[in-house]
Design a protein around this motif. Structure first.
Motif, PDB file in Angstrom:
ATOM      1  N   ALA A  32      62.601  62.441  26.390  1.00 50.12           N
ATOM      2  CA  ALA A  32      61.859  61.531  25.332  1.00 50.12           C
ATOM      3  C   ALA A  32      60.858  60.845  26.061  1.00 50.12           C
ATOM      4  O   ALA A  32      59.711  60.649  25.671  1.00 50.12           O
ATOM      5  CB  ALA A  32      62.640  60.964  24.369  1.00 50.12           C
ATOM      6  N   ALA A  33      61.189  60.062  27.095  1.00 45.60           N
ATOM      7  CA  ALA A  33      60.327  59.187  27.624  1.00 45.60           C
ATOM      8  C   ALA A  33      59.229  59.807  28.253  1.00 45.60           C
ATOM      9  O   ALA A  33      58.015  59.343  27.996  1.00 45.60           O
ATOM     10  CB  ALA A  33      60.978  58.324  28.932  1.00 45.60           C
ATOM     11  N   LEU A  34      59.240  60.945  28.839  1.00 44.31           N
ATOM     12  CA  LEU A  34      58.041  61.725  29.584  1.00 44.31           C
ATOM     13  C   LEU A  34      57.435  62.496  28.390  1.00 44.31           C
ATOM     14  O   LEU A  34      56.029  62.447  28.562  1.00 44.31           O
ATOM     15  CB  LEU A  34      58.503  62.542  30.781  1.00 44.31           C
ATOM     16  N   LEU A  35      58.066  62.944  27.576  1.00 42.97           N
ATOM     17  CA  LEU A  35      57.082  63.342  26.267  1.00 42.97           C
ATOM     18  C   LEU A  35      56.266  62.209  25.818  1.00 42.97           C
ATOM     19  O   LEU A  35      55.134  62.738  25.426  1.00 42.97           O
ATOM     20  CB  LEU A  35      58.000  64.038  25.276  1.00 42.97           C
ATOM     21  N   GLU A  36      56.904  60.982  25.630  1.00 40.29           N
ATOM     22  CA  GLU A  36      56.048  60.149  25.040  1.00 40.29           C
ATOM     23  C   GLU A  36      54.668  59.680  26.039  1.00 40.29           C
ATOM     24  O   GLU A  36      53.708  59.571  25.698  1.00 40.29           O
ATOM     25  CB  GLU A  36      57.051  58.844  24.939  1.00 40.29           C
ATOM     26  N   GLU A  37      55.048  59.698  27.134  1.00 41.24           N
ATOM     27  CA  GLU A  37      54.198  59.289  28.156  1.00 41.24           C
ATOM     28  C   GLU A  37      53.061  60.597  28.211  1.00 41.24           C
ATOM     29  O   GLU A  37      51.794  60.001  28.215  1.00 41.24           O
ATOM     30  CB  GLU A  37      54.689  59.469  29.631  1.00 41.24           C
TER      31      GLU A  37
END
Ligand code: JHZ
Length: 396
Positions: free
Chosen positions: A255-260
């Motif tokens: 989720a963190a990389l998708l958000e980035e």
């Protein structure tokens, strides 16, 4: 459209001396962005039979690749408790560089590798059982019917080469055990853009993946990206751990990389638009640098007959008027010529024999390994030129 290289030769279509005066195929190489699936891709699909039945790239020629393969195999064996009852499949298994580490620990393996000459090295030299076929929906189904379900399924640097991506992922779903995992490595599009790695664009690479694009692809086939890791290899890659929907537990890293990616605008054309201009500037500056050095009487060569080297040399118009030859320690490439620019390929020993003043590092992704190997050339005054992201001469 994001960038056009015009018509270029196939990057791995190395030539024999006899082929030098025969006409060479050149095909359009254009990079485009699809706003509906947020995938960056090229527009030309060369038939895979033509690209991959005979292949010059042998993964085992890089120590870095072997070290990483050994690490990931050891890790999977430990974390998944793999043994003689388990089963590991790799597609695009090349010369058995990865599966050999499972095999040595007694874990049964199957490689799938369409290149006849490369698959025979996997079988003959490493004892890795290899199906010499293209992997896709049909082969996945066939393996399933034969009961060959995988605990671990590897696909390293192979998805970008697959014309029927949905077929390959459906095939992957078919052969995965319900509690199995697919470990997938792809060069990361964000690194390609940030570091101006335009030379990794060639006809073999149909797609340039973001996590967002991959997420959409896997979801369509009942698969979930459980975890994602960043790797330095090949200019910056993603390693994904993908599992069947029912058993999957998504970690916060995904989720963190998708958000980035959402923040940098992965699904908007603007995120890609400046790339073409930056690539053009590298071409101009590299040409200026090389011409200046040759003008001063310097002798130039290149290091690494990589596929990406073919894109760089042809796009930047760097041929025999500027550089003398390319060295590469892949025995299968030596004695051949780079496509388009027709530079001869010699073993690295030629550097010390002829002591050119500068060597352009075409395989910049293996800089540490290559500088170590070329220590004597540097000690005697030879210098390296790093072409991207900004052409520069490496400090002594
Ligand atoms: P290298 C390959 O691309 C092919 P290439 C492929 N299409 C792909 O997807 C990417 O990898 C990921 C030589 N070398 O790996 C070996 C030395 O001579 O950057 C290779 O010919 N000395 C599947 O071809 C070349 O350099 C050395 O010490 O662009 C490197 O090619 C080392 C380490 C390498 O990939």
């Amino acid at each position: 459209m994001v960038l056009s290289f015009g018509e270029t030769p196939l990057a791995n279509a190395l030539l024999s001396a006899a082929q030098l005066d025969q006409p060479e195929d050149r095909l359009p190489l254009d990079l485009a962005f699809c706003p509906s699936c947020s995938l960056l891709q090229i527009l030309e699909t060369v038939p895979p039979e033509r690209l991959f039945r005979h292949y010059y790239y042998f993964s085992s020629f890089s120590r870095t690749v072997l070290q990483q393969a050994k690490q990931v195999a050891t890790r999977m064996i430990q974390t998944r408790n793999l043994g003689p009852e388990s089963f590991v499949i790799e597609i695009g298994s090349n010369d058995g560089y990865l599966l050999q580490y499972y095999r040595r620990r007694g874990v049964p393996v199957l490689g799938v590798e369409p290149a006849v000459n490369v698959a025979s090295v996997a079988e003959g030299e490493r004892g890795v059982r290899t199906l010499c076929e293209f992997f896709g929906r049909e082969l996945g189904q066939r393996l399933r019917e034969q009961g060959g379900l995988a605990d671990v399924f590897h696909a390293n640097n192979v998805l970008a080469h697959v014309a029927d991506l949905n077929g390959a992922v459906a095939g992957m779903r078919s052969v995965l055990k319900e509690n199995g995992v697919a470990v997938i490595e792809v060069p990361y599009v964000k690194e390609m853009l940030d570091r101006c790695e335009f030379d990794t664009i060639y006809h073999e690479h149909l797609c340039y993946f973001s996590l967002t694009a991959l997420d959409r692809l896997f979801v369509r086939h009942g698969l979930v990206i459980e975890n994602v890791e960043r790797l330095a290899i090949h200019g910056g890659s993603l390693r994904l751990f993908v599992a069947p929907e029912k058993s999957a537990r998504r970690r916060p890293e995904v989720a963190a990389l998708l958000e980035e990616e959402a923040v940098w605008g992965v699904d908007r054309l603007e995120a890609y638009q400046g790339f073409g201009g930056r690539v053009e500037r590298v071409k101009v500056r590299l040409g200026e640098l090389l011409r200046e050095l040759v003008g001063q009487g310097s002798r130039l060569v290149a290091y690494g007959a990589a596929a990406k080297g073919a894109t760089l040399l042809n796009y930047c118009g760097i041929g025999r008027d500027l550089i003398e030859f390319v060295v590469d320690h892949t025995t299968h490439k030596q004695g051949h010529y780079m496509p388009g620019v027709h530079l001869p390929i010699y073993p690295p020993g030629k550097l010390l024999e002829t002591m050119p003043d500068y060597a352009i590092l075409l395989a910049w992704n293996f800089i540490d390994e290559i500088l170590e190997q070329a220590a004597e050339y540097r000690r005697r005054g030879g210098r390296f030129i790093i072409p991207i992201p900004e052409p520069r001469v490496l400090a002594r």
